[in-house]
Scaffold this active site. Structure first.
Site, PDB file in Angstrom:
ATOM      1  N   PRO A  36       0.925  -1.102   0.435  1.00  0.00           N
ATOM      2  CA  PRO A  36      -0.141   0.058   0.253  1.00  0.00           C
ATOM      3  C   PRO A  36       0.932   0.607   0.090  1.00  0.00           C
ATOM      4  O   PRO A  36       2.155   1.058   0.861  1.00  0.00           O
ATOM      5  CB  PRO A  36      -0.990  -0.092   1.348  1.00  0.00           C
ATOM      6  CG  PRO A  36      -0.629  -1.290   1.499  1.00  0.00           C
ATOM      7  CD  PRO A  36       0.826  -2.153   0.785  1.00  0.00           C
ATOM      8  N   ALA A  38       0.419   5.893  -0.313  1.00  0.00           N
ATOM      9  CA  ALA A  38      -0.728   6.343  -0.042  1.00  0.00           C
ATOM     10  C   ALA A  38      -1.187   7.311  -1.634  1.00  0.00           C
ATOM     11  O   ALA A  38       0.163   7.915  -1.281  1.00  0.00           O
ATOM     12  CB  ALA A  38      -0.414   7.870   1.118  1.00  0.00           C
ATOM     13  N   CYS A 128       4.595   2.709   9.423  1.00  0.00           N
ATOM     14  CA  CYS A 128       5.143   3.747   9.276  1.00  0.00           C
ATOM     15  C   CYS A 128       6.157   4.632   9.830  1.00  0.00           C
ATOM     16  O   CYS A 128       6.173   4.759  10.872  1.00  0.00           O
ATOM     17  CB  CYS A 128       3.526   4.660   8.914  1.00  0.00           C
ATOM     18  SG  CYS A 128       3.546   6.176   8.487  1.00  0.00           S
ATOM     19  N   LYS A 169       2.405  -6.313   9.230  1.00  0.00           N
ATOM     20  CA  LYS A 169       3.452  -5.488   8.465  1.00  0.00           C
ATOM     21  C   LYS A 169       4.318  -4.636   9.538  1.00  0.00           C
ATOM     22  O   LYS A 169       3.696  -3.622   9.991  1.00  0.00           O
ATOM     23  CB  LYS A 169       3.229  -4.282   6.853  1.00  0.00           C
ATOM     24  CG  LYS A 169       4.680  -4.323   6.406  1.00  0.00           C
ATOM     25  CD  LYS A 169       4.248  -3.404   5.548  1.00  0.00           C
ATOM     26  CE  LYS A 169       5.732  -3.165   4.533  1.00  0.00           C
ATOM     27  NZ  LYS A 169       5.256  -1.898   2.962  1.00  0.00           N
ATOM     28  N   GLY A 232      11.528  -4.639   0.846  1.00  0.00           N
ATOM     29  CA  GLY A 232      13.254  -3.571   0.655  1.00  0.00           C
ATOM     30  C   GLY A 232      13.595  -4.328  -0.662  1.00  0.00           C
ATOM     31  O   GLY A 232      14.293  -4.380  -0.150  1.00  0.00           O
ATOM     32  N   GLY A 255       6.883  -2.092  -3.228  1.00  0.00           N
ATOM     33  CA  GLY A 255       6.386  -0.814  -3.325  1.00  0.00           C
ATOM     34  C   GLY A 255       6.961  -0.048  -3.910  1.00  0.00           C
ATOM     35  O   GLY A 255       6.789  -0.040  -5.109  1.00  0.00           O
ATOM     36  N   ARG A 256       7.612   1.347  -4.113  1.00  0.00           N
ATOM     37  CA  ARG A 256       8.961   2.108  -4.966  1.00  0.00           C
ATOM     38  C   ARG A 256       8.719   1.927  -5.728  1.00  0.00           C
ATOM     39  O   ARG A 256       9.218   2.252  -7.267  1.00  0.00           O
ATOM     40  CB  ARG A 256       9.558   3.076  -4.367  1.00  0.00           C
ATOM     41  CG  ARG A 256       9.703   3.473  -2.677  1.00  0.00           C
ATOM     42  CD  ARG A 256      10.600   4.497  -2.133  1.00  0.00           C
ATOM     43  NE  ARG A 256      11.428   3.258  -1.233  1.00  0.00           N
ATOM     44  CZ  ARG A 256      12.404   3.253  -1.622  1.00  0.00           C
ATOM     45  NH1 ARG A 256      13.566   4.336  -2.331  1.00  0.00           N
ATOM     46  NH2 ARG A 256      13.611   2.375  -1.081  1.00  0.00           N
TER      47      ARG A 256
END
Length: 402
Positions: A36, A38, A128, A169, A232, A255-256
């Site tokens: 996820p 944002a 977070c 997570k 990661g 993610g990224r």
């Protein structure tokens, strides 16, 4: 989707057959999870990633999780938060990420999701690193309070029941002196979580430096009854295969690495299937993908202007490494409508080929290590004090990360 240019990849590092990922009653053909993010992983982007993942998979090539939603916002019946957890018809399993700091609120939010039949899987965010969350004791610093962490996870698991698996997570810890991932993994396993994902960085690291895959390997050795997922520095299919080979983890979280590269899920599905196919999009392919993303956003927001404004943040990622000048990038990042987007894309050199190394590798903001911002006295004890408990609700802000 259009057929994209592809090229053989380097030899697959792990020659074993694809390993499916089991999360409770759900079997995911490709052991990959979309993290996820944002403002990024809304329904439109998730559907786009699914379309690519399905190219080399028996299903959609992974598990695609919603943007993070706070449990308090759901319990207080915020309309926008409920829209974020509403899935499209194609989205199966329906995967929702929640963030909460109060066991009772988390329990009620999960109950409401079940009552409305909105999810097949729930993930809990304890990763977070954003200071405005951690300064009140939330996000990646919450697992330091092990009893509170236990109560939150247990409340979610009990409210979800066996049909809706709950996963967790987290990060390595607050810093190297306040490590929490081992305890978090054992607690999650004990109270009935279906899996745990570890981002191999501390809160202090944010997204800087190199993810510690050795911590993922350590957690996999420690937690033996439920799947362990690694997160990661997954920038390519080869990275994912290498992580699983090095750590023994049961799946990877991306993610990224997929920002501006939704086709990464096609590469991942192919890699885990032992296929050499890799997407190598030309400029024309990028234009086609960007148009598709825009169309999906219009369907999602039901507002063309809002959809195109949302797409602007993706432009720099999509064209990273491609021969697109600063003026054109700026013009694309100020598009107002589908017609405007079409006109500007038509000005590009659509025959320009895939630029290779310039497109690959790390992307997104890495930043630098930052001091962990925590409540005064937070790290002096793993027990939650009355003062900390009284202010903890302020940590439940609508911020995502991990």
């Amino acid at each position: 989707m259009t057929t994209l240019d592809s090229a053989p990849a380097p030899a697959v590092t792990d020659g074993s057959p694809r390993r499916a990922l089991t999360i409770g009653p759900h079997t995911i053909d490709t052991p990959v999870v979309l993290a996820p993010m944002a403002g990024i992983t809304n329904m439109a982007f998730r559907l786009l990633c699914r379309e690519f993942g399905a190219l080399h998979s028996q299903d959609d090539g992974g598990l695609y999780v919603s943007e993070m939603v706070t449990t308090r916002a759901l319990v207080e019946d915020h309309k926008e938060s409920w829209r974020l957890v509403t899935m499209g018809e194609r989205e199966t399993p329906r995967s929702v990420q929640l963030y909460g700091v109060d066991p009772a609120t988390v329990r009620r939010a999960v109950e409401m999701i079940r009552e409305r039949d909105l999810a097949d899987h729930i993930d809990l965010n304890f990763g977070c690193p954003v200071p405005k969350v951690t300064r009140r004791g939330g996000g990646g610093v919450l697992p330091w309070k092990s009893e509170l962490f236990t109560r939150i996870v247990r409340s979610a698991v009990e409210a979800a029941g066996p049909e809706v698996p709950v996963t967790v997570k987290t990060r390595i810890g607050i810093d190297e002196d306040h490590v929490t991932y081992r305890d978090a993994g054992l607690i999650a396993q004990e109270v009935g979580a279906a899996a745990i994902a570890l981002h191999g960085r501390t809160v202090v690291q944010h997204y800087s430096g190199t993810a510690r895959w050795d911590a993922i390997a350590d957690l996999k050795e420690l937690v033996t009854d439920i799947p362990v997922l690694g997160n990661g520095d997954i920038w390519s299919a080869e990275d994912a295969l290498e992580m699983m080979e090095q750590t023994g983890c049961d799946g990877v979280v991306v993610g990224r690495g997929c920002q501006g590269r939704p086709w990464l899920f096609a590469d991942l599905a192919a890699g885990f299937a032992g296929k050499p196919d890799r997407v190598r999009p030309s400029m024309g392919d990028i234009a086609t993908i960007l148009r598709r993303h825009a169309e999906l956003l219009v369907e999602y927001f039901e507002d063309e202007g809002r959809a195109l404004r949302d797409l602007r943040k993706h432009v720099a990622w999509y064209f990273k490494g491609y021969p697109v000048g600063g003026e054109m990038r700026h013009r694309l990042a100020t598009m107002e409508s589908l017609a405007d987007l079409e006109a500007k894309l038509a000005e590009l050199d659509l025959d320009s080929p895939y630029p290779g190394a310039a497109v690959e590798g790390p992307r997104g903001r890495a930043g630098s290590p930052k001091r962990a911002v925590v409540p005064e006295g937070w790290m002096s004890s793993r027990e939650l004090t009355a003062d900390h408990a009284a202010r903890l609700h302020e940590a439940e802000l609508d911020t995502s990360g991990g």
